[in-house]
Design an enzyme around this catalytic site. Structure first.
Site, PDB file in Angstrom:
ATOM      1  N   LYS A  22     -12.869  -2.643  18.945  1.00 55.70           N
ATOM      2  CA  LYS A  22     -12.739  -3.670  17.899  1.00 55.70           C
ATOM      3  C   LYS A  22     -11.633  -3.317  16.913  1.00 55.70           C
ATOM      4  O   LYS A  22     -10.800  -4.141  16.568  1.00 55.70           O
ATOM      5  CB  LYS A  22     -14.073  -3.795  17.149  1.00 55.70           C
ATOM      6  CG  LYS A  22     -13.976  -4.573  15.854  1.00 55.70           C
ATOM      7  CD  LYS A  22     -15.308  -4.695  15.149  1.00 55.70           C
ATOM      8  CE  LYS A  22     -15.609  -3.581  14.177  1.00 55.70           C
ATOM      9  NZ  LYS A  22     -14.880  -3.642  12.915  1.00 55.70           N
ATOM     10  N   ASN A  23     -11.625  -2.061  16.453  1.00 56.27           N
ATOM     11  CA  ASN A  23     -10.698  -1.695  15.388  1.00 56.27           C
ATOM     12  C   ASN A  23      -9.255  -1.550  15.862  1.00 56.27           C
ATOM     13  O   ASN A  23      -8.357  -1.344  15.043  1.00 56.27           O
ATOM     14  CB  ASN A  23     -11.160  -0.407  14.690  1.00 56.27           C
ATOM     15  CG  ASN A  23     -12.349  -0.663  13.780  1.00 56.27           C
ATOM     16  OD1 ASN A  23     -12.774  -1.811  13.621  1.00 56.27           O
ATOM     17  ND2 ASN A  23     -12.882   0.402  13.193  1.00 56.27           N
ATOM     18  N   ARG A  93     -13.484  -8.062   6.277  1.00 56.42           N
ATOM     19  CA  ARG A  93     -12.455  -7.486   5.413  1.00 56.42           C
ATOM     20  C   ARG A  93     -11.141  -7.251   6.149  1.00 56.42           C
ATOM     21  O   ARG A  93     -10.066  -7.271   5.548  1.00 56.42           O
ATOM     22  CB  ARG A  93     -12.936  -6.167   4.843  1.00 56.42           C
ATOM     23  CG  ARG A  93     -14.217  -6.249   4.071  1.00 56.42           C
ATOM     24  CD  ARG A  93     -14.612  -4.881   3.619  1.00 56.42           C
ATOM     25  NE  ARG A  93     -13.481  -4.232   2.979  1.00 56.42           N
ATOM     26  CZ  ARG A  93     -13.119  -4.426   1.725  1.00 56.42           C
ATOM     27  NH1 ARG A  93     -13.827  -5.197   0.944  1.00 56.42           N
ATOM     28  NH2 ARG A  93     -12.075  -3.817   1.241  1.00 56.42           N
ATOM     29  N   CYS A 117     -18.384  -4.820  -0.976  1.00 59.59           N
ATOM     30  CA  CYS A 117     -18.849  -4.667   0.396  1.00 59.59           C
ATOM     31  C   CYS A 117     -20.045  -3.735   0.377  1.00 59.59           C
ATOM     32  O   CYS A 117     -20.196  -2.929  -0.542  1.00 59.59           O
ATOM     33  CB  CYS A 117     -17.670  -4.097   1.167  1.00 59.59           C
ATOM     34  SG  CYS A 117     -18.027  -3.152   2.587  1.00 59.59           S
ATOM     35  N   ARG A 122     -14.240  -0.479  -1.774  1.00 61.09           N
ATOM     36  CA  ARG A 122     -13.191  -0.738  -0.785  1.00 61.09           C
ATOM     37  C   ARG A 122     -12.004  -1.562  -1.324  1.00 61.09           C
ATOM     38  O   ARG A 122     -11.741  -2.687  -0.863  1.00 61.09           O
ATOM     39  CB  ARG A 122     -13.777  -1.391   0.454  1.00 61.09           C
ATOM     40  CG  ARG A 122     -14.764  -0.499   1.147  1.00 61.09           C
ATOM     41  CD  ARG A 122     -15.288  -1.080   2.424  1.00 61.09           C
ATOM     42  NE  ARG A 122     -14.361  -0.903   3.537  1.00 61.09           N
ATOM     43  CZ  ARG A 122     -14.662  -1.263   4.782  1.00 61.09           C
ATOM     44  NH1 ARG A 122     -15.807  -1.811   5.061  1.00 61.09           N
ATOM     45  NH2 ARG A 122     -13.795  -1.050   5.749  1.00 61.09           N
ATOM     46  N   ASP A 306     -17.748   6.107  10.871  1.00 61.24           N
ATOM     47  CA  ASP A 306     -18.414   5.048  11.641  1.00 61.24           C
ATOM     48  C   ASP A 306     -19.494   5.590  12.577  1.00 61.24           C
ATOM     49  O   ASP A 306     -20.197   4.811  13.218  1.00 61.24           O
ATOM     50  CB  ASP A 306     -17.384   4.237  12.441  1.00 61.24           C
ATOM     51  CG  ASP A 306     -16.581   3.295  11.555  1.00 61.24           C
ATOM     52  OD1 ASP A 306     -16.931   3.138  10.372  1.00 61.24           O
ATOM     53  OD2 ASP A 306     -15.598   2.707  12.050  1.00 61.24           O
ATOM     54  N   VAL A 328     -16.000   9.534   3.138  1.00 59.71           N
ATOM     55  CA  VAL A 328     -14.980   8.482   3.219  1.00 59.71           C
ATOM     56  C   VAL A 328     -15.345   7.281   2.342  1.00 59.71           C
ATOM     57  O   VAL A 328     -14.511   6.771   1.601  1.00 59.71           O
ATOM     58  CB  VAL A 328     -14.751   8.044   4.685  1.00 59.71           C
ATOM     59  CG1 VAL A 328     -13.725   6.913   4.756  1.00 59.71           C
ATOM     60  CG2 VAL A 328     -14.295   9.242   5.524  1.00 59.71           C
ATOM     61  N   ARG A 398     -21.010  -8.067  15.066  1.00 65.34           N
ATOM     62  CA  ARG A 398     -19.616  -7.908  14.665  1.00 65.34           C
ATOM     63  C   ARG A 398     -18.952  -6.783  15.434  1.00 65.34           C
ATOM     64  O   ARG A 398     -17.730  -6.768  15.564  1.00 65.34           O
ATOM     65  CB  ARG A 398     -19.521  -7.588  13.157  1.00 65.34           C
ATOM     66  CG  ARG A 398     -19.934  -8.736  12.263  1.00 65.34           C
ATOM     67  CD  ARG A 398     -19.655  -8.388  10.812  1.00 65.34           C
ATOM     68  NE  ARG A 398     -18.374  -7.700  10.731  1.00 65.34           N
ATOM     69  CZ  ARG A 398     -18.117  -6.661   9.943  1.00 65.34           C
ATOM     70  NH1 ARG A 398     -19.045  -6.210   9.131  1.00 65.34           N
ATOM     71  NH2 ARG A 398     -16.943  -6.089   9.954  1.00 65.34           N
TER      72      ARG A 398
HETATM   73  C1  UD1 Z   1     -11.228   1.226   8.745  1.00 65.74           C
HETATM   74  C2  UD1 Z   1     -12.145   0.777   9.844  1.00 65.74           C
HETATM   75  C3  UD1 Z   1     -13.592   1.131   9.502  1.00 65.74           C
HETATM   76  C4  UD1 Z   1     -13.714   2.618   9.187  1.00 65.74           C
HETATM   77  C5  UD1 Z   1     -12.697   3.051   8.152  1.00 65.74           C
HETATM   78  C6  UD1 Z   1     -12.660   4.551   7.945  1.00 65.74           C
HETATM   79  C7  UD1 Z   1     -10.979  -1.138  10.740  1.00 65.74           C
HETATM   80  C8  UD1 Z   1     -10.930  -2.615  10.898  1.00 65.74           C
HETATM   81  N1  UD1 Z   1     -11.987  -0.660   9.989  1.00 65.74           N
HETATM   82  O1  UD1 Z   1     -11.597   0.530   7.561  1.00 65.74           O
HETATM   83  O2  UD1 Z   1     -14.405   0.799  10.641  1.00 65.74           O
HETATM   84  O3  UD1 Z   1     -15.007   2.881   8.685  1.00 65.74           O
HETATM   85  O4  UD1 Z   1     -11.374   2.640   8.552  1.00 65.74           O
HETATM   86  O5  UD1 Z   1     -12.435   5.198   9.139  1.00 65.74           O
HETATM   87  O6  UD1 Z   1     -10.165  -0.426  11.301  1.00 65.74           O
HETATM   88  N2  UD1 Z   1      -9.074   2.888  -0.027  1.00 65.74           N
HETATM   89  C9  UD1 Z   1      -8.563   2.727  -1.287  1.00 65.74           C
HETATM   90  N3  UD1 Z   1      -7.505   1.879  -1.467  1.00 65.74           N
HETATM   91  C10 UD1 Z   1      -6.954   1.181  -0.430  1.00 65.74           C
HETATM   92  C11 UD1 Z   1      -7.472   1.363   0.861  1.00 65.74           C
HETATM   93  C12 UD1 Z   1      -8.548   2.241   1.024  1.00 65.74           C
HETATM   94  O7  UD1 Z   1      -9.039   3.317  -2.257  1.00 65.74           O
HETATM   95  O8  UD1 Z   1      -6.006   0.412  -0.650  1.00 65.74           O
HETATM   96  C13 UD1 Z   1     -10.228   3.820   0.183  1.00 65.74           C
HETATM   97  C14 UD1 Z   1     -11.480   3.100   0.673  1.00 65.74           C
HETATM   98  O9  UD1 Z   1     -12.223   2.567  -0.400  1.00 65.74           O
HETATM   99  C15 UD1 Z   1     -12.223   4.224   1.380  1.00 65.74           C
HETATM  100  C16 UD1 Z   1     -11.065   5.045   1.983  1.00 65.74           C
HETATM  101  O10 UD1 Z   1      -9.902   4.682   1.261  1.00 65.74           O
HETATM  102  O11 UD1 Z   1     -12.936   5.008   0.482  1.00 65.74           O
HETATM  103  C17 UD1 Z   1     -10.821   4.831   3.450  1.00 65.74           C
HETATM  104  O12 UD1 Z   1     -10.811   3.456   3.727  1.00 65.74           O
HETATM  105  P1  UD1 Z   1      -9.910   2.817   4.861  1.00 65.74           P
HETATM  106  O13 UD1 Z   1      -9.434   3.841   5.823  1.00 65.74           O
HETATM  107  O14 UD1 Z   1      -8.875   1.950   4.208  1.00 65.74           O
HETATM  108  O15 UD1 Z   1     -10.949   1.869   5.607  1.00 65.74           O
HETATM  109  P2  UD1 Z   1     -10.597   0.516   6.312  1.00 65.74           P
HETATM  110  O16 UD1 Z   1      -9.196   0.559   6.792  1.00 65.74           O
HETATM  111  O17 UD1 Z   1     -11.019  -0.627   5.455  1.00 65.74           O
END
Ligand code: UD1
Length: 423
Positions: A22-23, A93, A117, A122, A306, A328, A398
């Site tokens: 999916k990701n 998201r 969320c 996030r 995950d 995370v 999902r």
């Molecule tokens: C992706 C995955 C999700 C997985 C996560 C961590 C997809 C579609 N989803 O989510 O399944 O659980 O990676 O492996 O690929 N953060 C910030 N600012 C930002 C972006 C992120 O502070 O602009 C923080 C987030 O709140 C979190 C951390 O960084 O604490 C990691 O999040 P991130 O890697 O961005 O997760 P996703 O990409 O949303």
């Protein structure tokens, strides 16, 4: 809303195929927005998030065809809208992934801010900061990210935190930018690498994906391609934990064991015998009860967040005490209270779940709160005494393709029931 009813106590045995990731599929479908030519994507999992992404592309004017084997053909030469509405973004998201491609190819994008969320706040500030450094004008108003740019410029981007979709958004945007972009402290997840491979097949010039520094030399244009998505490592890991918890023996086919090192190491520590070749994994538990393990989540190649909920469920029925520390996300323990309702002796201390395993969980009506939390409740149901009803399973749809069919193939007693039939 559908529910799953699981009769616990049947060890899993047999073999199943693992679906596409999916990701990886989500950013790759978004990447089709970078070209006017047709991109065909194969091994796409049949999931709600994929349907949502197709709905999002379709309403912007993408022409989509899909066959019965989930090969999706996307052509965007008639795109007329550059807009991701709140109604869609709030359900998924990852819709934020259209921001970089829209801005790079069409010079504008209006994308709803994702908002809160179940697993934490996030934010997407790092996506926006990166695009601003590349010359985008970005205003947030009325809950929407309104972004415009002439041609984006290459830039050196040092990410404060490792973000998976942030890295993907910026990498996609940089493929069509003027000059070279360097992303430092980039996410190294296999899905980032899969996206980079697809982009390279579309004509992008990218080096270093899979390391913490990615170099992207912008090009004028990308072209169509046919790309096959990599197997889902989280789906694979979830079934491995299910087999280990039930004392069973299973074989996963069409997977990628090399991407599961951290998960396999912890399952071995829990007592599972695991062997694999390049595409298959065999796990044998031989009726033994798992030993509790200690886990700390971190970005790849560390232990994936995950898989955290599934290991929390395993520790609840394991021998001894274990700790699961979530590094995370800030609030990813909604499953703990539900597991407690099933008789688990688990408590939270800050970002750590501390458990002392019980021999047997008891069934209870439980509620899924997010995707991986719902998986952990299904796993708990597989070993609980009696019949567990998991409510709100749209979360599980999902991310897990035909979960009840795959578990049934492995000998579980599980059925999906429309909730109206239960009331
Ligand atoms: C992706 C995955 C999700 C997985 C996560 C961590 C997809 C579609 N989803 O989510 O399944 O659980 O990676 O492996 O690929 N953060 C910030 N600012 C930002 C972006 C992120 O502070 O602009 C923080 C987030 O709140 C979190 C951390 O960084 O604490 C990691 O999040 P991130 O890697 O961005 O997760 P996703 O990409 O949303």
């Amino acid at each position: 809303m559908d529910k799953l009813i699981i009769q616990g106590g049947f060890p899993l045995h047999g073999e199943i195929n693992i679906s596409g990731a999916k990701n990886a599929a989500l950013p790759i479908l978004a990447a089709t927005l970078l070209t006017d030519e047709t991109v065909t994507v194969s091994n796409v999992p049949h999931l709600h998030d994929i349907t949502t992404t197709m709905g999002l592309l379709g309403r912007m004017g993408s022409e989509l065809t899909i066959d019965e084997r989930m090969n999706i053909e996307v052509n965007n030469h008639n795109l007329r809208d550059y807009f991701a509405p709140y109604e869609l973004v709030k359900t998924m998201r990852a819709s934020i992934l259209v921001l970089g491609p829209l801005l790079a190819h069409y010079g504008r994008a209006d994308v709803s801010l994702p908002g809160g969320c179940a697993i934490g706040s996030r934010p997407v500030n790092l996506h926006l900061d990166g695009l601003k450094s590349m010359g985008a004008e970005i205003h947030v108003e009325g809950g929407y990210i309104r972004a415009t740019a002439n041609r984006l410029r290459g830039a050196k981007l040092t990410m404060d935190l490792v973000t998976v979709t942030g890295t993907e958004n910026l990498m996609m945007a940089a493929t069509l930018a003027d000059g070279m972009t360097i992303i430092e402290n980039a996410a190294r997840e296999p899905e980032v690498v899969d996206l980079a491979r697809c982009l390279i097949q579309m004509g992008a010039k990218i080096e270093g994906a899979g390391t913490d520094t990615i170099f992207i030399h912008g090009v004028d244009k990308l072209h169509g391609t046919h790309y096959t998505i990599l197997p889902d490592r989280i789906e694979s890991g979830t079934y491995l934990v299910a087999a280990a918890m039930t004392g069973g023996s299973i074989k996963l086919k069409n997977t990628r064991p090399q991407l599961l090192d951290a998960v396999i190491a912890k399952l071995r520590e829990a007592g599972a015998e695991i062997s694999h070749d390049d595409t298959n994994i065999v796990l044998e538990m031989n009726n033994r009860r798992p030993e509790a393990v200690n886990v700390h989540t971190s970005p790849f190649p560390g232990f994936p967040t995950d898989m955290q909920a599934q290991f929390t469920a395993m520790n609840c029925i394991a021998k001894g005490s274990g700790t699961i520390t979530e590094n995370v996300f800030e609030n990813r323990f909604m499953h703990v209270q539900e597991l407690q309702r099933m008789g688990a002796r688990v408590r939270l201390e800050g970002n750590t779940a501390i458990s002392r395993g019980v021999k047997q969980l008891n069934s209870a009506p439980v509620m899924a709160t997010d995707l991986r939390a719902s998986a952990s409740l299904v796993l708990a149901g597989l070993v609980a005494k009696g019949s567990t009803v998991v409510d709100r399973i749209y979360h599980i749809d999902r991310g897990y393709e035909t979960i009840e069919e795959k578990l049934t193939l492995l000998g579980a007693k599980i059925k999906r029931v429309p909730s109206a039939l239960l009331n």
